[in-house]
Write a protein that holds these residues in place. Structure first.
Motif, mmCIF file in Angstrom:
data_model
loop_
_atom_site.group_PDB
_atom_site.id
_atom_site.type_symbol
_atom_site.label_atom_id
_atom_site.label_comp_id
_atom_site.label_asym_id
_atom_site.label_seq_id
_atom_site.Cartn_x
_atom_site.Cartn_y
_atom_site.Cartn_z
ATOM 1 N N GLY A 226 0.437 -1.492 -0.235
ATOM 2 C CA GLY A 226 -0.161 0.228 -0.620
ATOM 3 C C GLY A 226 0.968 1.448 -0.260
ATOM 4 O O GLY A 226 1.967 1.061 0.246
ATOM 5 N N TYR A 227 0.176 2.596 0.312
ATOM 6 C CA TYR A 227 1.128 3.491 0.390
ATOM 7 C C TYR A 227 2.550 4.024 1.298
ATOM 8 O O TYR A 227 3.404 4.578 0.680
ATOM 9 C CB TYR A 227 0.104 4.779 0.307
ATOM 10 N N SER A 228 2.425 3.433 2.331
ATOM 11 C CA SER A 228 3.072 3.462 3.403
ATOM 12 C C SER A 228 4.508 2.572 2.563
ATOM 13 O O SER A 228 5.406 3.284 1.966
ATOM 14 C CB SER A 228 2.954 3.091 5.070
ATOM 15 N N ALA A 229 4.352 1.813 2.023
ATOM 16 C CA ALA A 229 5.426 0.252 1.725
ATOM 17 C C ALA A 229 6.265 1.392 0.415
ATOM 18 O O ALA A 229 7.128 1.506 0.327
ATOM 19 C CB ALA A 229 5.189 -0.455 1.302
ATOM 20 N N ALA A 230 4.916 1.913 -0.979
ATOM 21 C CA ALA A 230 5.257 2.806 -1.705
ATOM 22 C C ALA A 230 6.113 3.938 -1.200
ATOM 23 O O ALA A 230 6.684 4.120 -2.219
ATOM 24 C CB ALA A 230 3.541 2.634 -2.083
ATOM 25 N N ILE A 231 5.841 4.445 -0.216
ATOM 26 C CA ILE A 231 6.401 5.825 0.231
ATOM 27 C C ILE A 231 7.963 5.250 0.270
ATOM 28 O O ILE A 231 8.981 5.947 -0.034
ATOM 29 C CB ILE A 231 6.145 6.397 1.102
ATOM 30 N N ILE A 232 8.220 4.557 1.069
ATOM 31 C CA ILE A 232 10.164 4.079 1.470
ATOM 32 C C ILE A 232 10.126 2.877 0.383
ATOM 33 O O ILE A 232 11.688 3.357 -0.226
ATOM 34 C CB ILE A 232 9.664 2.081 2.798
ATOM 35 N N ALA A 233 9.887 2.866 -0.683
ATOM 36 C CA ALA A 233 10.099 2.396 -2.297
ATOM 37 C C ALA A 233 10.485 3.304 -2.569
ATOM 38 O O ALA A 233 11.683 3.066 -3.122
ATOM 39 C CB ALA A 233 9.215 1.482 -2.539
ATOM 40 N N ALA A 234 10.024 4.440 -2.598
ATOM 41 C CA ALA A 234 10.297 4.986 -3.667
ATOM 42 C C ALA A 234 11.789 6.507 -3.268
ATOM 43 O O ALA A 234 12.807 6.711 -4.218
ATOM 44 C CB ALA A 234 9.578 6.598 -3.701
ATOM 45 N N MET A 235 11.916 6.113 -1.632
ATOM 46 C CA MET A 235 13.218 6.541 -0.946
ATOM 47 C C MET A 235 13.817 5.656 -1.050
ATOM 48 O O MET A 235 15.255 5.947 -1.825
ATOM 49 C CB MET A 235 12.579 6.702 0.732
ATOM 50 N N VAL A 236 13.723 4.374 -1.762
ATOM 51 C CA VAL A 236 15.036 3.427 -1.749
ATOM 52 C C VAL A 236 15.431 3.596 -2.909
ATOM 53 O O VAL A 236 16.950 3.712 -3.209
ATOM 54 C CB VAL A 236 14.060 2.027 -0.943
ATOM 55 N N ARG A 237 14.654 3.480 -4.226
ATOM 56 C CA ARG A 237 15.265 3.392 -5.263
ATOM 57 C C ARG A 237 15.697 5.280 -5.440
ATOM 58 O O ARG A 237 16.326 4.915 -6.392
ATOM 59 C CB ARG A 237 13.688 4.253 -6.128
ATOM 60 N N SER A 238 15.318 6.155 -4.857
ATOM 61 C CA SER A 238 16.603 7.766 -4.981
ATOM 62 C C SER A 238 17.475 7.410 -4.370
ATOM 63 O O SER A 238 18.540 7.827 -4.885
ATOM 64 C CB SER A 238 15.279 9.070 -4.407
ATOM 65 N N ALA A 239 17.970 6.477 -3.219
ATOM 66 C CA ALA A 239 19.364 6.517 -2.792
ATOM 67 C C ALA A 239 19.951 5.571 -4.158
ATOM 68 O O ALA A 239 20.841 6.003 -3.411
ATOM 69 C CB ALA A 239 18.394 5.464 -1.548
ATOM 70 N N PHE A 240 19.453 4.483 -5.010
ATOM 71 C CA PHE A 240 19.926 3.497 -5.342
ATOM 72 C C PHE A 240 20.064 4.482 -6.680
ATOM 73 O O PHE A 240 21.384 3.871 -7.092
ATOM 74 C CB PHE A 240 19.252 1.948 -5.711
ATOM 75 N N GLN A 241 19.200 5.340 -7.238
ATOM 76 C CA GLN A 241 19.990 6.466 -7.998
ATOM 77 C C GLN A 241 20.854 6.664 -8.701
ATOM 78 O O GLN A 241 21.277 7.392 -8.997
ATOM 79 C CB GLN A 241 18.478 6.733 -8.781
ATOM 80 N N ALA A 242 21.030 7.090 -6.630
ATOM 81 C CA ALA A 242 21.926 8.187 -6.382
ATOM 82 C C ALA A 242 23.631 7.863 -6.681
ATOM 83 O O ALA A 242 24.843 8.481 -7.071
ATOM 84 C CB ALA A 242 21.767 9.807 -5.321
ATOM 85 N N ARG A 243 23.778 6.277 -6.738
ATOM 86 C CA ARG A 243 24.783 5.513 -6.761
ATOM 87 C C ARG A 243 24.852 4.893 -7.787
ATOM 88 O O ARG A 243 25.637 3.841 -7.903
ATOM 89 C CB ARG A 243 24.085 5.344 -5.593
ATOM 90 N N PRO A 244 24.682 5.594 -9.181
ATOM 91 C CA PRO A 244 25.478 4.372 -10.053
ATOM 92 C C PRO A 244 26.926 4.436 -10.427
ATOM 93 O O PRO A 244 27.648 5.027 -10.189
ATOM 94 C CB PRO A 244 24.675 5.093 -11.545
ATOM 95 N N GLY A 245 27.210 3.079 -11.102
ATOM 96 C CA GLY A 245 28.572 3.141 -11.005
ATOM 97 C C GLY A 245 29.242 2.091 -9.259
ATOM 98 O O GLY A 245 30.519 2.139 -9.890
ATOM 99 N N TRP A 246 28.801 2.250 -8.352
ATOM 100 C CA TRP A 246 29.537 1.536 -7.250
ATOM 101 C C TRP A 246 29.707 0.127 -6.935
ATOM 102 O O TRP A 246 28.301 -0.769 -7.459
ATOM 103 C CB TRP A 246 27.760 2.260 -6.779
ATOM 104 N N GLN A 247 29.790 -0.551 -6.693
ATOM 105 C CA GLN A 247 30.088 -1.979 -6.081
ATOM 106 C C GLN A 247 29.010 -2.032 -5.808
ATOM 107 O O GLN A 247 28.112 -1.203 -4.701
ATOM 108 C CB GLN A 247 31.256 -1.881 -5.206
ATOM 109 N N PRO A 248 28.455 -3.216 -5.930
ATOM 110 C CA PRO A 248 26.952 -3.061 -4.897
ATOM 111 C C PRO A 248 26.650 -3.845 -3.557
ATOM 112 O O PRO A 248 26.095 -2.743 -3.200
ATOM 113 C CB PRO A 248 26.317 -4.896 -5.665
ATOM 114 N N ALA A 249 28.661 -4.477 -3.294
ATOM 115 C CA ALA A 249 27.374 -4.159 -1.921
ATOM 116 C C ALA A 249 27.794 -2.758 -0.738
ATOM 117 O O ALA A 249 27.424 -2.777 0.402
ATOM 118 C CB ALA A 249 28.784 -5.002 -0.932
#
Length: 400
Positions: A226-249
């Motif tokens: 639902g909405y609360s999980a979607a808000i958190i998912a958007a936060m996680v998505r943005s955090a990963f999008q800000a780190r292209p090229g990093w080693q996965p771990a």
């Protein structure tokens, strides 16, 4: 209910039609959220007919209740509700045969032989009146002030439902637009994903970022839905999008550090599969944060599950994640899914075998996702379903 601004009638009608179009409700199917209101209205007022109607440029659409054959449309010119949406207040017609506005209408002179009518306009954005909730009887009658107050309250209930539907549709469209388009790399790799939310929006997501010789892919499953999980998912998505090229771990660790405070405050965590693919060699480096639902389908048909014992993000701080490696050879496929996909089968980890078979026998991702949609439609799982698929083309004879 009263007008708050003076607007020319033609301008008001344009705004009204625009608001109705933005709702996207004309011609939609029956919904219990509206049907329970018209059922209650019939019982409270003792009338044989109570409806929720919407008026576009030429038609009246009856949203509730709908005939067994599906959505019902009628001519706007023969509609009592057309008169109601032109003004801000409840319209009460004690006897339609004695009212010059309605006596000649076909619904009065013919079936259903309307005599009594009461309609309350339904307003949405900026007071635009898009439809009505109305009461109809085949015998003349009146409506007390108390009855009008009750009809007004039912109208407010419908408007709250309309606002919810509109907000949910907007959220769903926004989330869908944020999903990446299928990606075809010149090095022979394709990346595609699929998400079917349990409700309006999903707490799962997939993402991909392409750069020369490399593709970063992520699948995240946030606890809950639902909405609360979607808000958190958007936060996680943005955090990963800000780190292209990093080693996965390193990327997973940095995202956890950035979001740990928010995840802890909300009592939420997320499982993550995050990988970097070298499209020149097929080398796949990945970190698995408590996910464990990623599989490589090898060219010989065997399966390699990319599992780990690393924690989800949002549980603890520190460097708790490890970058692991495997290789995608020509003709091999990587897929990762959310745990909702397991519920399409027996709900256990063995469902990965069934999902792998579904991926293997699909000629392309469009066919795969169409079949996945059919399975979801038949079973209606009580969770979001997301899948990420990375394919490496088989080598052509000329490339060998």
């Amino acid at each position: 209910m009263h007008e708050t601004t003076a607007v020319r009638p033609e301008a008001r009608e344009r705004l009204r039609l625009a608001a109705l179009d933005d709702l996207g409700i004309m011609g939609t199917g029956a919904e219990e959220r509206f049907d329970r209101i018209t059922r209650m209205a019939r019982q409270l007022f003792g009338v044989p007919i109570a409806e929720i109607n919407f008026i576009d440029q030429d038609h009246q659409f009856t949203k509730s209740p709908q005939a067994s054959g599906g959505p019902t449309f009628g001519p706007r010119a023969d509609s009592f509700c057309d008169v109601v949406v032109q003004q801000p207040d409840i319209v009460v017609v004690p006897d339609a045969l004695e009212d010059d506005r309605f006596a000649h209408r076909g619904s009065v002179t013919g079936e259903p032989h309307i005599r009594f009518y009461a309609g309350r306009p339904l307003s949405v954005s900026d007071g635009a009146r898009v439809g009505t909730i109305c009461l109809v009887d085949t015998a003349p009658r009146g409506l007390t002030d108390e009855d009008q107050d009750l009809l007004d309250e039912l109208g407010e209930w419908v408007e709250r439902e309309l606002r919810h539907v509109h907000a949910a549709d907007h959220a769903r469209r926004t989330q869908q637009r944020m999903l990446p388009a299928p990606l075809a790399q010149g090095d022979g790799f394709t990346v595609a994903g699929f998400t079917q939310p349990y409700s309006e929006v999903a707490g799962d997501y997939f993402a991909s970022i392409s750069s020369p010789g490399r593709v970063d892919v992520t699948l995240t499953d946030v606890m809950g839905k639902g909405y609360s999980a979607a808000i958190i998912a958007a936060m996680v998505r943005s955090a990963f999008q800000a780190r292209p090229g990093w080693q996965p771990a390193e990327a997973v660790s940095a995202v956890n550090e950035q979001l740990l405070g928010d995840l802890s405050a909300t009592g939420t965590f997320a499982t993550v599969f995050h990988a970097a693919l070298d499209t020149r060699t097929g080398l796949l480096r990945y970190a698995d944060a408590g996910h464990g639902l990623s599989v490589v389908i090898r060219a010989d048909g065997t399966l390699e599950r990319l599992a780990s014992a690393d924690l989800p993000i949002g549980i603890a701080d520190g460097d708790a994640w490890t970058t692991r490696e495997t290789t995608l050879a020509p003709g091999e496929v990587l897929f990762s899914c959310s745990d909702g996909a397991l519920d399409l089968y027996d709900g256990t980890i063995s469902a990965l075998d069934e999902l792998a078979e579904l991926v293997r026998r699909s000629a392309d991702d469009a066919g795969l996702f169409a079949e996945l949609s059919d399975v979801i439609g038949a079973l209606r799982p009580d969770d979001d379903v997301t899948m990420l698929v990375v394919r490496r083309d088989e080598k052509k004879e000329s490339d060998r």
